[in-house]
Design a protein around this motif. Structure first.
Motif, mmCIF file in Angstrom:
data_model
loop_
_atom_site.group_PDB
_atom_site.id
_atom_site.type_symbol
_atom_site.label_atom_id
_atom_site.label_comp_id
_atom_site.label_asym_id
_atom_site.label_seq_id
_atom_site.Cartn_x
_atom_site.Cartn_y
_atom_site.Cartn_z
ATOM 1 N N ILE A 119 0.742 -1.253 -0.060
ATOM 2 C CA ILE A 119 0.154 -0.125 -0.111
ATOM 3 C C ILE A 119 0.811 1.441 -0.021
ATOM 4 C CG2 ILE A 119 -1.679 1.298 1.125
ATOM 5 C CD1 ILE A 119 -2.649 -1.529 2.452
ATOM 6 N N LEU A 120 0.843 1.958 -1.144
ATOM 7 C CA LEU A 120 1.769 3.295 -1.209
ATOM 8 C C LEU A 120 0.932 4.483 -0.734
ATOM 9 C CD1 LEU A 120 4.503 4.418 -2.241
ATOM 10 C CD2 LEU A 120 3.252 4.486 -4.462
ATOM 11 N N GLY A 121 1.626 5.072 -0.048
ATOM 12 C CA GLY A 121 0.900 6.404 0.656
ATOM 13 C C GLY A 121 -0.195 5.783 1.850
ATOM 14 N N ALA A 122 0.236 4.814 2.511
ATOM 15 C CA ALA A 122 -0.234 4.370 3.703
ATOM 16 C C ALA A 122 -0.605 4.971 4.777
ATOM 17 C CB ALA A 122 0.115 3.144 4.083
ATOM 18 N N SER A 123 0.192 6.206 4.855
ATOM 19 C CA SER A 123 0.138 7.149 6.021
ATOM 20 C C SER A 123 -0.846 8.376 5.748
ATOM 21 C CB SER A 123 1.420 7.933 6.610
ATOM 22 O OG SER A 123 2.166 8.541 5.362
ATOM 23 N N GLY A 124 -1.342 8.567 4.524
ATOM 24 C CA GLY A 124 -2.205 9.587 4.379
ATOM 25 C C GLY A 124 -3.567 9.051 4.861
ATOM 26 N N ASN A 165 7.846 8.479 4.824
ATOM 27 C CA ASN A 165 8.359 8.770 6.172
ATOM 28 C C ASN A 165 8.000 7.722 7.140
ATOM 29 O OD1 ASN A 165 7.999 9.683 9.005
ATOM 30 N ND2 ASN A 165 7.628 11.586 8.517
ATOM 31 N N PRO A 166 8.868 6.769 7.455
ATOM 32 C CA PRO A 166 8.648 5.412 8.279
ATOM 33 C C PRO A 166 8.046 5.578 9.463
ATOM 34 C CG PRO A 166 10.781 5.760 7.325
ATOM 35 C CD PRO A 166 10.358 6.874 7.096
ATOM 36 N N THR A 167 8.102 6.835 10.076
ATOM 37 C CA THR A 167 7.410 7.137 11.440
ATOM 38 C C THR A 167 6.282 7.117 11.389
ATOM 39 O OG1 THR A 167 9.683 8.371 12.263
ATOM 40 C CG2 THR A 167 7.594 8.554 13.359
ATOM 41 N N ARG A 168 5.836 7.866 10.359
ATOM 42 C CA ARG A 168 4.081 8.054 10.032
ATOM 43 C C ARG A 168 3.619 6.779 9.678
ATOM 44 N NH1 ARG A 168 2.530 12.565 6.303
ATOM 45 N NH2 ARG A 168 0.388 11.927 6.894
ATOM 46 N N LEU A 169 4.226 5.934 8.597
ATOM 47 C CA LEU A 169 3.649 4.841 8.266
ATOM 48 C C LEU A 169 3.563 3.893 9.242
ATOM 49 C CD1 LEU A 169 6.180 4.065 5.209
ATOM 50 C CD2 LEU A 169 3.699 4.619 5.027
ATOM 51 N N THR A 170 4.391 3.806 10.562
ATOM 52 C CA THR A 170 4.328 3.145 11.841
ATOM 53 C C THR A 170 3.225 3.388 12.530
ATOM 54 O OG1 THR A 170 6.627 2.696 11.742
ATOM 55 C CG2 THR A 170 5.520 2.094 13.790
ATOM 56 N N GLN A 171 3.061 4.860 12.611
ATOM 57 C CA GLN A 171 1.832 5.195 13.380
ATOM 58 C C GLN A 171 0.426 4.862 12.738
ATOM 59 O OE1 GLN A 171 2.789 9.444 13.258
ATOM 60 N NE2 GLN A 171 3.894 9.406 15.182
ATOM 61 N N SER A 172 0.487 4.789 11.489
ATOM 62 C CA SER A 172 -0.650 4.466 10.504
ATOM 63 C C SER A 172 -0.867 3.056 10.849
ATOM 64 C CB SER A 172 -0.398 4.616 8.896
ATOM 65 O OG SER A 172 -1.448 4.314 8.194
ATOM 66 N N LEU A 173 0.137 2.259 10.901
ATOM 67 C CA LEU A 173 -0.127 0.805 11.038
ATOM 68 C C LEU A 173 -0.740 0.467 12.718
ATOM 69 C CD1 LEU A 173 0.176 -2.386 10.313
ATOM 70 C CD2 LEU A 173 2.561 -2.155 11.020
ATOM 71 N N ASP A 174 -0.335 1.273 13.400
ATOM 72 C CA ASP A 174 -0.674 1.102 14.827
ATOM 73 C C ASP A 174 -2.173 1.554 15.020
ATOM 74 O OD1 ASP A 174 1.876 0.497 15.706
ATOM 75 O OD2 ASP A 174 2.279 2.373 16.456
ATOM 76 N N TRP A 175 -2.440 2.700 14.268
ATOM 77 C CA TRP A 175 -3.868 3.121 14.294
ATOM 78 C C TRP A 175 -4.676 2.023 13.654
ATOM 79 C CZ3 TRP A 175 -7.426 3.844 10.525
ATOM 80 C CH2 TRP A 175 -8.601 4.652 10.559
ATOM 81 N N ALA A 176 -4.379 1.552 12.509
ATOM 82 C CA ALA A 176 -5.243 0.638 11.747
ATOM 83 C C ALA A 176 -5.424 -0.641 12.375
ATOM 84 C CB ALA A 176 -4.799 0.321 10.293
ATOM 85 N N PRO A 186 -2.394 -5.398 18.894
ATOM 86 C CA PRO A 186 -1.117 -4.661 18.368
ATOM 87 C C PRO A 186 -0.760 -4.850 17.103
ATOM 88 C CG PRO A 186 -1.039 -7.083 19.559
ATOM 89 C CD PRO A 186 -2.429 -6.588 19.578
ATOM 90 N N PRO A 187 -0.069 -4.071 16.399
ATOM 91 C CA PRO A 187 0.364 -4.137 14.948
ATOM 92 C C PRO A 187 1.081 -5.470 14.324
ATOM 93 C CG PRO A 187 1.711 -2.644 15.935
ATOM 94 C CD PRO A 187 0.566 -2.863 16.936
ATOM 95 N N PRO A 188 0.580 -6.176 13.419
ATOM 96 C CA PRO A 188 0.985 -7.662 13.239
ATOM 97 C C PRO A 188 2.799 -7.309 12.648
ATOM 98 C CG PRO A 188 -0.578 -6.841 11.470
ATOM 99 C CD PRO A 188 -0.518 -5.928 12.586
ATOM 100 N N SER A 189 3.529 -8.314 13.438
ATOM 101 C CA SER A 189 4.843 -8.062 13.400
ATOM 102 C C SER A 189 5.169 -8.273 11.617
ATOM 103 C CB SER A 189 5.745 -8.879 14.075
ATOM 104 O OG SER A 189 5.242 -10.115 13.908
ATOM 105 N N ILE A 244 7.649 -2.210 6.633
ATOM 106 C CA ILE A 244 7.431 -0.563 6.503
ATOM 107 C C ILE A 244 8.538 -0.502 5.344
ATOM 108 C CG2 ILE A 244 7.742 1.585 7.381
ATOM 109 C CD1 ILE A 244 5.160 0.150 8.409
ATOM 110 N N LEU A 245 8.314 0.137 4.333
ATOM 111 C CA LEU A 245 9.271 0.399 3.174
ATOM 112 C C LEU A 245 9.237 1.762 2.955
ATOM 113 C CD1 LEU A 245 8.226 -2.275 0.762
ATOM 114 C CD2 LEU A 245 9.709 -2.411 2.528
ATOM 115 N N THR A 246 10.552 2.543 2.391
ATOM 116 C CA THR A 246 10.584 3.695 2.205
ATOM 117 C C THR A 246 10.421 3.890 0.604
ATOM 118 O OG1 THR A 246 12.087 4.135 4.235
ATOM 119 C CG2 THR A 246 11.950 5.882 2.600
#
Length: 453
Positions: free
Chosen positions: A15-20, A50-61, A66-69, A73-75
């Motif tokens: 998923i590209l743009g997953a933190s939007g 932005n890997p940090t925002r992607l990680t936050q997006s995964l946490d939220w989703a 807990p987020p699946p391991s 996360i790819l840049t």
């Protein structure tokens, strides 16, 4: 060296743009099908700048879990072609959520078309979609890259709604015109996505570019439709559904027309990569039951004041989008010029949950195909169907995109090898309607009537 030779996909979907704002809802929807029984989605990665925002997006989703391991996360950046080419070697399919697509979409489509990676997006931008077809269709056919835009609310409900209504016209009856009436409802005040608004501003600003593009391309055959197009009013009080309705220049109408044009060229739909005889028979039977019709979209409101708000927004966009200072004003103060409908921060989760949509399809046509050849041009039959579902931008759009993605993963052999196509012609004859119904989007036949003079 052939870029398709380097592909060794590690992931089923990236998923590209997953933190939007829309992207994180797409992640939430995709996680429902990750590594579940009978789902073809076994591996997933999120990509963006932005890997940090992607990680936050995964946490939220992932909440409340807990987020699946297993989700990596790819840049990747749409302004860095090398990062996109790398991405395409790592995955079978990219779901692109990075808009506006006229600004950010082309490099992603180019990388997919060149590498053979499949691509779906949620664009509702006609000029982008048609330009991608003009630029990359032949290359994508060669490499086996299937590229399909408009796999969200633009334009899955409109495409499937037209096909569903058309199928109700059993021989010898035929449709002449099918009009879609869109009603947006919510119990809380909900603000639209700023990205959608920005795409609309840029779309109006670049309307001439779309005309130029169309003039530069060879003319395609037009669908053969029974009877002349009816000239309906721009504003009407549609008593059948109890709503005021305003004719809308719409991406949906453009996408549907492109589907019907492809169907004119390929009346049995698109042959699959490696279909079984049963699949061929099913596809051909589906498309032979579809009868083309003139198609348009209207936005509705219970009151004339609601229609006035749509008109105000349309006039603001039409007047100000043509000048750079006007565009700056529109994008700087979205809430002012849209009378509160769009704002930069987007809606809250509660607002999203409170919203729904209904899309009526009012088809008019002839009880006997022979009536047209006898010179009777006034329709004598009407079929009304309806699609209903949850909020359009953050719930229905991810549902539609993810289900299209699961079909690409699980049924790739029965889909066309590659090329740039509309969602209707690619997914129409699959089980997409059943999948949407299983996920909260309903299809209903409301009425079939003779029209009384």
């Amino acid at each position: 060296m052939d870029p398709t030779q380097n592909r060794n996909p590690v992931y089923d979907i990236v998923i590209l743009g997953a933190s939007g704002f829309t992207g994180k809802y797409v992640v939430r929807e995709a996680l429902k099908f990750l590594q579940t029984p009978s789902s073809p989605l076994k591996s997933l990665a999120l990509a963006g700048r932005n890997p940090t925002r992607l990680t936050q997006s995964l946490d939220w989703a992932s909440r409340p879990n807990p987020p699946p391991s297993s989700v990596d996360i790819l840049t990747a950046d749409t302004s860095d072609p090398d990062s996109l080419r790398r991405l395409c070697t790592q995955t079978k399919l990219i779901l692109n959520c990075v808009g506006p697509f006229r600004i950010h979409g082309d490099p992603v489509v180019a990388a997919c078309a060149d590498s053979g990676c499949d691509y779906l997006d949620i664009s509702g931008e006609p000029e982008f979609m048609e330009r991608m077809e003009a630029k990359y269709h032949e290359r994508a056919e060669e490499t086996g890259s299937l590229i399909v835009s408009a796999c969200g609310f633009d334009s899955i409900p409109a495409e499937l709604g037209l096909l569903f209504n058309s199928k109700q016209w059993e021989p010898p009856s035929v449709p002449n015109q099918i009009e879609a009436y869109l009603a947006l409802e919510s119990t809380k005040k909900i603000a639209g996505n700023f990205g959608t608004y920005e795409s609309a501003v840029l779309g109006v600003a670049n309307a001439e570019k779309l005309k130029e593009l169309r003039r530069s391309r060879p003319r395609k055959p037009r669908p053969s439709i029974h009877g002349p197009p009816a000239k309906g009013p721009t504003l009407e009080n549609q008593k059948k559904i109890g709503l005021w309705a305003l004719k809308l220049p719409s991406a949906d109408a453009v996408v549907v027309r492109r589907t019907l044009t492809t169907l004119t060229e390929k009346p049995h739909g698109l042959p699959g990569l490696n279909e079984s005889p049963d699949q061929i028979q099913k596809r051909e039977a589906f498309w032979s039951a579809i009868k083309p019709a003139h198609f348009g979209v209207k936005i509705t409101s219970k009151s004339l004041f609601g229609i006035f708000r749509y008109v105000t927004l349309g006039v603001s966009l039409g007047l100000l989008s043509k000048f750079s200072f006007g565009r700056w004003l529109l994008l700087k103060f979205p809430s002012v010029f849209s009378l509160g409908w769009f704002q930069k921060k987007g809606p809250s989760e509660e607002e999203v949950e409170s919203a729904t949509f209904k899309m009526w399809f009012i088809g008019r046509g002839y009880s006997e195909e022979s009536l047209v050849s006898e010179g009777k041009t006034k329709p004598d039959m009407e079929i009304i169907t309806r699609i209903s579902g949850p909020e359009i931008g953050y719930i229905t759009t991810p549902i539609a995109l993810v289900q299209c993605g699961l079909i690409v993963l699980g049924q790739r052999e029965s889909l066309v090898k590659g090329g740039v196509y509309t969602p209707g012609i690619v997914f129409g004859s699959t089980d997409i309607q059943q999948r949407l119904e299983d996920n909260g989007i309903s299809f209903e036949v409301i009425s079939k009537n003779k029209i009384q003079d």
